[in-house]
Each structure stands twice: as C-alpha cells, then as structure tokens.
Design an enzyme around this catalytic site. Sequence first.
Site, PDB file in Angstrom:
ATOM      1  N   GLY A 113       0.799  -1.354  -0.011  1.00  0.00           N
ATOM      2  CA  GLY A 113       0.003   0.057  -0.101  1.00  0.00           C
ATOM      3  C   GLY A 113       0.976   1.206   0.036  1.00  0.00           C
ATOM      4  O   GLY A 113       2.120   1.205   0.440  1.00  0.00           O
ATOM      5  N   CYS A 114       0.163   2.350  -0.570  1.00  0.00           N
ATOM      6  CA  CYS A 114       1.042   3.797  -0.565  1.00  0.00           C
ATOM      7  C   CYS A 114       1.666   3.849   0.913  1.00  0.00           C
ATOM      8  O   CYS A 114       2.820   4.349   0.969  1.00  0.00           O
ATOM      9  CB  CYS A 114       0.374   4.770  -1.298  1.00  0.00           C
ATOM     10  N   TYR A 115       0.717   4.313   1.805  1.00  0.00           N
ATOM     11  CA  TYR A 115       1.073   4.855   3.073  1.00  0.00           C
ATOM     12  C   TYR A 115       2.021   3.825   3.804  1.00  0.00           C
ATOM     13  O   TYR A 115       2.800   4.000   4.637  1.00  0.00           O
ATOM     14  CB  TYR A 115      -0.207   4.978   3.714  1.00  0.00           C
ATOM     15  N   SER A 117       4.140   1.816   2.485  1.00  0.00           N
ATOM     16  CA  SER A 117       5.428   1.932   1.869  1.00  0.00           C
ATOM     17  C   SER A 117       6.093   2.701   2.574  1.00  0.00           C
ATOM     18  O   SER A 117       7.403   2.684   2.811  1.00  0.00           O
ATOM     19  CB  SER A 117       5.319   2.263   0.377  1.00  0.00           C
TER      20      SER A 117
END
Length: 313
Positions: A113-115, A117
């Site tokens: 997931g972006c957050y 990462s």
Amino acid sequence: MSVKVFIDGSSGTTGLRIADRLAQRPEIELLSISAEGRKDVNERAKVIDSADLAFLCLPDAASKEVMPLLRPDVKVLDTSTAFRTDAAWDYGFPELAGQKEKIKNSCRVAVPGCYASGFISIARPLVELGLAPADYPFSCTGISGYSGGGKKMIAEYESADRPAHSKLDAPKSYGLGLAHKHLPEMQKISGLAHTPMFVPVVCDYYCGMQVLVPLDLTLAGSTAEQVAEGIAAYYKDAATVKVHALNEALPENGLYSNAMAGTDRMELYMTVNAAGDQMMLVSVFDNLGKGSSGAAVQCMNLMLGLEETEGLE
C-alpha cells in the site's frame, strides 16, 4: 522474445498507470480481453493463465475470487490489500533485507500500500537493526494527493462544478477510527508488537506523498547518529531509495509532499532536535509511483528476470 502480460482491472488508476508504462516497452506483449469477458471470472482466469505474468488491479473480493482458478505457476502481482499479510505471498518491497531474492523467485507477490510503503521504509530497518524495540509505540502521519482515493475522489476534486471556495481546498484528515486498511501490513512487515497509530491526510493536489514518523530516542534506546548510520547502510544498495544525511538542509526549509511526483523513487530525510532526544524521519515519494504502479512494475521486472529499474522514472 516478448513477454506476455495481462492487466486485470486496467481501467482503474493503478491499472491505467501500469498499462501506460508497459505500452512503451517493446519486450512486453499486453494481452487483452473483451468487455464481456471482463465480467466473467472464468474468462479472466483463462487469459491470466495464458500470460507469463498478470497484474490484479482489482478490489480485494475480485482478487480473491479469481486466484483459486489460476494455475500455480503463473506469476501474479496483486495490488489490493487482499494478500499483503498472507504467508503464501511475498511482499513487493525489494529494498527490504532479503526481499529482492524472494520476489525474483516468486509466483505470488503483493504490491505494498502507498502509506504502508512510507511507514515500512522507516520502521522496518529501525526494528530489524535493533535501533528501536518491536514494542516501541510507533505513530505516523501520511499526507497524500487526491489521486490516492481513486476515480471517485479524483472526479470530486476535479469536478467543473466544484465551488471556487469549498471544503476541498483544505487538507482533510480521515481514518480517525484508527482502523486504516494499511495497518495490518504496516505492523506485520515492520515486525511490530503492536499496531502503530496512523493518521492519513488528503490534500488538494494530484499526486505525491510524504509519511512522517517521529522517534523518541530515549524510548528507542538509540542515538540520532546510530539511526542515521543504520538506515543509510540498510539502503546503500537500494535501486530506488535514497537516504539523505542527518539534518541535511531541507529544500525551502521544509518538504513538499509532491516533491517526488512523477517518479518511481523514494527519498528518506532524518532530522534531530538540538537536545538530541527527538528525531523526525520522513519518507517522500509518489503515491502513484513507488506507492503503487511504479512498485508493481519494479517487482514485475524482478519476477521476469529483467533489469530492476527498466521503465521506471
């Protein structure tokens, strides 16, 4: 010799970005499916099974529906949250210790997931290197452009009917029930004893992200110099992660969340206060790049035996 790749869910934000990147690569043959076929899980499974590698850019339920229908040796990259904490899947962050080789030899890779990462890029080495204990009370704040919310949020922010002055002009915190969907992977992949406290914030710009992790050095049992040296060494051979020196002068005396927009790289900054007992560690990257499609393409390259950064910015 071309490599056959299929993107299941190519109309979403992540799928479109992956398709755009791969369309420029002559060694990749993108497989297609009819509009009717996209509605039939068995037809989708047939196309995936005919590919060398497939991206699943789908909601969790749709990814879980198709996976049992696939042959075990077809290489699959899933971009949803469905398998990120599944022991049968490898986590798609090649810069973590030992992870690149796992991804190279894997047929099942879950794209982070972006957050998550941003948080994991900081918390994982801290715990793994013994710079903070596994039971340290981690917290973080994530700031993202609105593209992270997908088509619906993009349409809302970019609507021609949006008033000249509206609530969308201001940053919006959310997930205040402390149950964000990225939390399970943030805890597991970082090796934490407890779920971190996390507040995400969406702002009125298209893409780019920063995740800020404060560190109480007294509680962590480390010095700022130890932390800085440890993290720098951890990522010294990383293909897409750059670590800035401790207390390096910040551009314009701060960090803009869209500083890495349009790239597939991540940059880590570390500052310490004058007393030497508090640090701020910040991960800056593009939520659509290293936070999703860029990370997916990086993993694809490794799984197919291609140059790791081929096609990345």
